[in-house]
Design an enzyme around this catalytic site. Structure first.
Site: not given
Lengths: 414, 83, 415
Positions: A189, A217, A248
């Site tokens: 990340s 991610h 996310k």
């Protein structure tokens, strides 16, 4: 209670954090999550409009009208909260539906939902491994994986970041263990780089180890149809365990999951402490997440737009003379090296209407301070161009455009 | 030797048992696997051993197996030269 | 990928072991919002059945309350669905600050910090505020999430016998030299429904210079005259240094927890608590519902009063019918059956009669202490409880346990 002595001690601890320049301040947002947000900062100031360049809202689904509509419908059909853990009276039909959709999307046998991917990572190791086993982890894995590994009795081995030769050495050194598990982030990340999953899977098969990937991610937008890092490297079906988040790209509310073979998932349902002792994911969240899965399984439109904006932003920022960490991920770190410089530039950008965060030690290594920008499908090309213009203006002010790392460090220190 | 074992046994009776059950245990009674001491309240026993015998038991040594009976605990203490 | 057959077999064997031990947890699929009456599919794939729910932590009946749902709808429109961020990057909205303020006011503390769950709050708080010079002294029956949090913290650990103040005092004396001392307890213990002796605990804390940590998850919103929790019941509001509690039970039941207490402690958690720093912010739609919940319970005690009435009725009815229940005043009412299999058999009969309650046995409760744990809700009406009572009495007669002593039941069914 006898707080006097403790109070003095805590007040001093806080003062030290502040003196070290490490105090984290929260900015209050007076709007939904989106490309344009209204931010109150410093606290008490009138909220100011800004382009948000620091959310994990990669697909722009956090406030997408279809997702919000599904949440509305879910509230009416299945309610707000469940006030229960899964195994007592907290499992609804929609929870099962979401687990099935995630399995299908990720190409895995079965899926188990958690309150967060942090909770998933906290429990996965302790539930599956014991002192007969070994965990072999990339040095830069996410903090939540580290916490999970700390709770597990298996032997811990570390390999240098993405260094396949060292990984192979570790695999050789741990041959005698019952199980070995290689643990890596799919996308790291802070730098936005990808794990070499194809080589990792080859080594795992050669040395008879399992592979666990945290794809938080990546899920939803990495790989040609957004399945994640395993799709990008053509190793779908060769990863044993995927942990990922709904917090996310996939709507951004909350929740995480573990996708794996049926036996692993069944065992986690019995044993994972963060699953057994924590509330069921609220129905309103599950309803919307089901819609998110429908959207990303049916079209790559948002994924394609994200890719187009990312490519443009990376190219233009590099052309403008910024030191951009190369790659193709929507995490785009702009390297500034000096901690104070990263804070100053972030502040100036905020006054220019661009909201970003400067990261420095201990979040990233010393002398590696940066502004981490994150592109979203919620951005329009206009937002991206405005952001580039603001960056360029501030970059000129600090005379860092076109400068090498050494030159920037000479000017500002490490 | 039996002094130490008796001291541990006394501690366990006071610390974990109600009066009416105190006669039911001896040096071999399984403590953890027998449900008398759970893995959480085991820390009290660890604190007692450390304070009484002036040793430091690392977590890696203070396992449920090592604490599962007075005899096991005595063996563990021997490793730390408590006799 | 090397999930070879040998690995698969090992995991399969472990699963079979759990089944053989009779402790396999099978999930029942609910095809309705959480409520006093729910539609359940169990076993998976079978037809749906309407049952009265006696096992939710929906104490105040707010999990699907129309006003809470309405507030969630409005929240969705004003502040969106998710934030895709942790708190300190771009995940803090005005409504998060508002909710923290309302919790602080309701709990009578100095400041509050939200966590994704109370489990996360308990996992993060000890490590954030204590180190190896300090001592944590916990009641032996604290919730598993506290046990986990204590394990993640480097401070020394010790325990005292459940609610035994003499033993607690011995431990405070033993650890007199530690730098910081914290007494750790649940407010309401979730398996027995008994309350901590907080007044005594506070007294001892003051005498020995210790802080008090309280997990009030099974109390916030309904214990105490105005629902402020165990601290109100024991008249020590403002004297507890650290309170953790959940939004996931009485307070709407969606998700989220908090640490509330001394402002320095809350601020340190914001800087250092790992689950706070590394986990997503609570979704705005959940926060909006929770704000409404706090408004409702701050304004009226109507729902906690109804819950109290239901609880008194239920405890009295079961006792009169000849069941052995754990004494107390909380809406957690354990019906003692002692034998594990008996608890499962009766739970099954109850389910066939349309009453959904769960039997608990070792290792969740001590050996020979198996029970059916019933939980009351303000969503129940008296006719729900009357119907539930009929089913309980029917099962009680079938197994011939009504009016029987613990000894008689154990003689017949074993422990």
């Amino acid at each position: 209670m006898a707080f006097g002595k403790a109070q003095k001690f805590y007040a001093e601890t806080l003062a030290n954090i502040k003196n070290d320049g490490l105090l984290k301040e929260e900015r209050f947002i007076h709007s939904s999550q989106a490309a344009d947000i209204k931010v109150e900062y410093p606290e008490g100031d009138a909220p100011q409009n800004a382009i948000n360049m620091c959310a994990n809202n990669y697909l722009g689904l956090s406030s997408h009208p279809d997702v919000v509509a599904a949440a509305h419908a879910g509230l009416d059909r299945r309610g707000y909260g469940m006030s229960s853990v899964r195994s007592i009276c907290g499992t609804q039909d929609i929870h099962r539906e979401l687990e099935e959709k995630l399995s299908k999307f990720l190409g895995m046998e079965k899926t188990i939902l958690f309150s967060s991917c942090m909770d998933a990572n906290a429990a996965v190791f302790d539930s599956l491994l014991d002192n007969q086993d070994a965990i072999i982890a990339d040095k830069l894995i996410h903090a939540s994986l580290i916490d999970g590994i700390r709770l597990c009795k298996a032997e811990r081995l570390i390999y240098d970041h993405s260094d396949m030769a060292v990984l192979e050495e570790r695999l050789k050194a741990s041959q005698k263990k019952r199980f070995r598990m290689i643990v890596t982030d799919g996308v790291f990340s802070m730098d936005g780089d990808l794990a070499k999953l194809d080589e990792i899977c080859n080594l795992a098969e050669k040395y008879d180890a399992m592979v666990l990937v945290d794809d938080s991610h990546a899920t939803g937008f990495t790989g040609k149809t957004g399945r994640g890092t395993h799709e990008h490297f053509g190793v779908m079906g060769r990863v044993d365990i995927i942990t990922t988040t709904l917090g996310k790209a996939l709507g951004g509310a909350s929740g995480g999951c573990i996708s794996a073979s049926a036996e692993i998932v069944d065992l986690l349902r019995q044993r994972a402490r963060t699953y057994v002792f924590s509330n069921s994911l609220p129905p309103v969240i599950v309803s919307a997440a089901n819609k998110v899965m429908d959207i990303i399984a049916s079209t790559t439109e948002r994924h394609d737009k994200l890719e187009e904006l990312t490519t443009y932003f990376r190219k233009e920022m590099t052309a403008a003379g910024f030191d951009v960490v190369p790659g193709f991920h929507p995490i785009v770190p702009i390297m500034l090296y000096n901690a104070k410089l990263s804070q100053d530039i972030a502040r100036d950008l905020f006054y220019e209407g661009v909201y970003v965060i400067g990261f420095f030690y201990p979040v990233v290594p010393k002398g590696q301070a940066r502004i981490r920008t994150q592109i979203s499908a919620a951005h329009s090309m206009d937002h991206i161009k405005k952001a580039i213009a603001a960056f360029t203006k501030v970059g000129e002010k600090y005379k860092i455009l076109g400068k090498t790392k050494t030159e920037v460090i000479d000017m500002y220190g490490e | 030797m039996s002094d130490i074992k008796n001291a541990i046994l006394d501690y366990i009776k006071n610390e974990y048992l109600e009066e009416e059950d105190e006669d039911d245990i001896d040096f071999d009674t399984p403590l953890i696997s027998g449900g008398i001491v759970d893995s959480f309240s085991m820390v009290s026993l660890k604190v007692f051993l450390e304070v009484t015998y002036k040793i430091q038991l690392p977590d890696s040594k203070a396992t449920p197996e090592a604490f599962d009976s007075v005899n096991n605990i005595y063996e563990l203490l021997n490793e730390f030269n408590v006799q | 990928m090397a999930f070879q057959d040998n690995i698969r077999d090992i995991f399969k064997k472990e699963l079979n072991g759990i089944r053989d031990d009779g402790i396999f947890k099978a999930e029942r699929i609910i095809c309705a919002p959480q409520s006093s009456e729910i539609e359940v599919e169990f076993p998976a794939g079978s037809g749906k059945k309407n049952v009265i729910n006696m096992c939710a932590n929906n104490y105040l009946g707010l999990s699907s309350h129309p006003d809470v749902i309405k507030a969630a709808h409005q929240g969705l429109d004003h502040r969106g669905y998710g934030m895709s961020s942790v708190r300190f990057i771009c995940g803090t909205q005005d409504i998060h600050k508002e909710l923290e303020g309302k919790l602080t006011k309701f709990l009578g503390t100095e400041d509050t910090i939200l966590f994704p769950s109370c489990m996360d709050a308990n996992a993060g708080v000890f490590e954030a505020i204590l180190s190896d010079e300090d001592i944590m002294i916990a009641d032996r029956l604290v919730h598993a999430s506290i046990v986990d949090g204590m394990r993640l913290c480097k401070a020394q650990r010790d325990t005292y016998k459940h609610s035994n103040m003499v033993h607690l005092e011995e431990k405070l004396k033993l650890h007199q030299k530690a730098r910081l001392k914290v007494i750790i307890t649940d407010g309401s213990f979730s398996m027995d429904g008994d309350l901590a002796k907080l007044d005594k605990i506070v007294e001892l804390a003051e005498k020995y210079g210790a802080m008090v940590f309280l997990d009030d998850s099974h109390a916030s919103g309904f214990i105490g005259k105005t629902g402020r929790g165990t601290q109100e019941y024991c008249d020590v509001v403002g004297k507890i240094d650290i309170i953790t509690t959940t939004l996931g039970k009485a307070l709407g039941g969606a998700s989220g927890g908090c640490v509330s207490g001394r402002k320095e402690i809350v601020e340190l958690c914001r800087q250092k608590a790992r689950p706070y720093l590394f986990s997503n912010t609570i979704p705005p739609v959940v926060v909006s519902g929770a704000i409404k919940v706090l408004d409702i319970i701050s304004k009226t005690t109507e729902r906690r009063d109804k819950l109290e009435k239901n609880t008194i009725f239920w405890r009295k009815s079961l006792t009169e019918a000849g069941f052995i229940i754990k004494d107390g005043e909380t809406p957690i009412v354990p019906v003692m059956l002692f034998n594990a299999k008996l608890s499962q058999d009766i739970a099954k009969d109850l389910y066939d009669d349309g009453i959904y309650a769960v039997g608990f046995f070792f290792p969740v409760v001590p050996k020979g202490q198996a029970r059916i744990r019933t939980q009351l809700s303000a969503a129940h009406d008296i006719f729900h409880l009357e119907k539930a009572l009929d089913a309980f009495v029917k099962a009680g007669k079938k197994y011939d346990i009504l009016g029987k002593s613990k000894k008689e039941i154990i003689e017949r069914y074993g422990d």
